[in-house]
Write an enzyme that holds these catalytic residues in place. Structure first.
Site, PDB file in Angstrom:
ATOM      1  N   ASP A 194     -11.816  -6.148   5.309  1.00 14.21           N
ATOM      2  CA  ASP A 194     -10.818  -7.208   5.541  1.00 14.21           C
ATOM      3  C   ASP A 194     -10.718  -7.542   7.025  1.00 14.21           C
ATOM      4  OD1 ASP A 194     -10.280  -7.313   2.866  1.00 14.21           O
ATOM      5  OD2 ASP A 194      -8.615  -5.895   2.975  1.00 14.21           O
ATOM      6  N   PRO A 234     -21.142   1.821   8.236  1.00 14.97           N
ATOM      7  CA  PRO A 234     -21.520   2.184   9.610  1.00 14.97           C
ATOM      8  C   PRO A 234     -22.816   1.528  10.077  1.00 14.97           C
ATOM      9  CG  PRO A 234     -21.593   4.098   8.141  1.00 14.97           C
ATOM     10  CD  PRO A 234     -21.046   2.967   7.337  1.00 14.97           C
ATOM     11  N   LEU A 255     -22.402  -3.446   5.774  1.00 12.78           N
ATOM     12  CA  LEU A 255     -23.131  -2.229   5.385  1.00 12.78           C
ATOM     13  C   LEU A 255     -22.456  -0.974   5.933  1.00 12.78           C
ATOM     14  CD1 LEU A 255     -26.664  -3.653   6.366  1.00 12.78           C
ATOM     15  CD2 LEU A 255     -25.766  -3.495   4.036  1.00 12.78           C
ATOM     16  N   ASP A 315       0.839  -1.203   0.000  1.00 15.09           N
ATOM     17  CA  ASP A 315       0.000   0.000   0.000  1.00 15.09           C
ATOM     18  C   ASP A 315       0.876   1.256   0.000  1.00 15.09           C
ATOM     19  OD1 ASP A 315      -2.296  -1.500   0.106  1.00 15.09           O
ATOM     20  OD2 ASP A 315      -2.640  -1.210   2.251  1.00 15.09           O
ATOM     21  N   LYS A 343      -5.786  -7.818   0.223  1.00 12.81           N
ATOM     22  CA  LYS A 343      -6.909  -8.351   1.002  1.00 12.81           C
ATOM     23  C   LYS A 343      -6.545  -9.654   1.709  1.00 12.81           C
ATOM     24  CE  LYS A 343     -10.380  -5.963  -1.646  1.00 12.81           C
ATOM     25  NZ  LYS A 343     -10.790  -5.097  -0.528  1.00 12.81           N
TER      26      LYS A 343
END
Ligand code: ADP
Length: 317
Positions: free
Chosen positions: A259, A229, A227, A18, A45
């Site tokens: 993840d 929050p 979903l 990353d 991932k």
């Protein structure tokens, strides 16, 4: 999960370097914006989910590919340092370690460009050559950042040996070959991936139910849609879907929340925690991860969880 097996998770998946820029807002096409700060991070991932599980103190190994370069070396070291068994990571001399260029805004939104590099060399033959590692595990976890035919092969091997299969088809691909879902015990997606799979956007409670029931019809025993929050939806064969609310937190960086959810869920299931309870706790752990910057670095360690949230994990942890 078979009682005779070693209590282990094997992740068959991606390792990505990353490259994270924190900035006020996303640049428009053709525009440069000045970033607030920059950070290198070990990601992918597969690696993220392996680390999330290892943070909970369970045995995890990863079957993965990196390039023969500095990013490959540092990602292997970082996984090893975090307690992941790295003995099944292969080094490619043909291509580079995968990279993800991530932009995180001050609103904690992210955008990501991934170059898959060595992850595309995690092919079916690699799954075959690690049959013993897969057979020794109780749960195998796969994602969508490697060739899908290799995921399918890994699941075929897993099924042959009675290993529970956990698929997180992320990032979503509308052209995904859905036949792997017949080999999948646990299917976990976010809202976008659920829409790619079912053609239904889970944007209302009714549509969420429709989408998750459609996912169950495709083969898995348990389906989950995270979903953000709002928490997540869980549906198991023969049971009504249920909403599991998220934890209200101050989000600073949501990168890698899904993840964290998947790796934590696999670890909880490995420890024999029932699926409803495992899902609730995984959602809470993922919510905690969004309160810190970074991806793997945002996942809470067992000692931190015990100290700050002593009732969150069962006593088996
Ligand atoms: P992904 O990262 O794959 O897009 P989600 O955004 O659905 O996945 O997040 C996964 C889980 O992380 C959610 O089910 C929830 O538990 C937690 N989470 C994500 N964003 C937030 C947030 N802003 N506040 C609290 N929890 C969150």
């Amino acid at each position: 999960m078979s009682e005779q097996k070693g209590k282990k998770i094997v992740v068959f998946g991606s390792i990505v370097q990353d490259l994270i820029s924190y900035t006020e807002r996303f640049p428009r096409p053709g525009e440069s914006v000045r970033g607030d700060s920059f950070q290198l991070g070990a990601g992918g991932k597969g690696a993220n989910q392996a680390v999330a599980a290892a943070r909970l103190g369970v045995d995890v190994s990863i079957i993965a590919m990196v390039g023969d370069d500095i990013f490959g070396e540092s990602n292997i070291k970082s996984l090893r340092d975090q307690g992941v068994d790295v003995s099944s990571i292969g080094v490619s001399t043909k291509t580079h370690t995968a990279t993800a260029t991530i932009t995180v805004t001050r609103e904690a939104e992210n955008s990501i460009v991934v170059t898959l590099g060595a992850n595309m060399e995690l092919v079916s033959d690699v799954a075959d050559s690690h049959e013993t590692t897969i057979a020794d595990a109780s749960i195998i976890v796969c994602q969508g950042e490697i060739p899908e035919i290799a995921n399918r092969r890994a699941f075929e091997i897993a099924k042959k040996h009675g290993v529970t299969t956990f698929l997180n088809p992320a990032p979503g691909d509308p052209k995904m070959d859905k036949s792997i879902l017949e080999l999948t015990d646990i299917l976990c997606t976010n809202e976008n991936e659920a829409e790619f799979l079912t053609g239904i956007s889970p944007d209302t409670p009714e549509n969420g139910e429709k989408a998750i029931l459609r996912m169950l019809e495709m083969g898995p025993k348990h389906a989950i849609i995270t979903l953000g929050p709002k928490g997540c939806l869980l549906a198991s064969k023969g049971h009504q879907p249920k909403l599991i609310p998220g934890k209200h937190v101050e989000a600073v960086d949501t990168t890698g929340a899904g993840d964290c959810f998947c790796g934590s869920l696999a670890a909880l299931l490995l420890k024999g925690v029932a699926i409803d309870e495992s899902t609730r706790i995984a959602a809470n752990l993922a919510s905690l991860s969004v309160t810190r910057k970074g991806t793997q670095s945002s996942y809470w360690r067992l000692d931190e969880i015990r100290r700050h949230h002593p009732n969150l994990l069962p006593s088996t942890f």
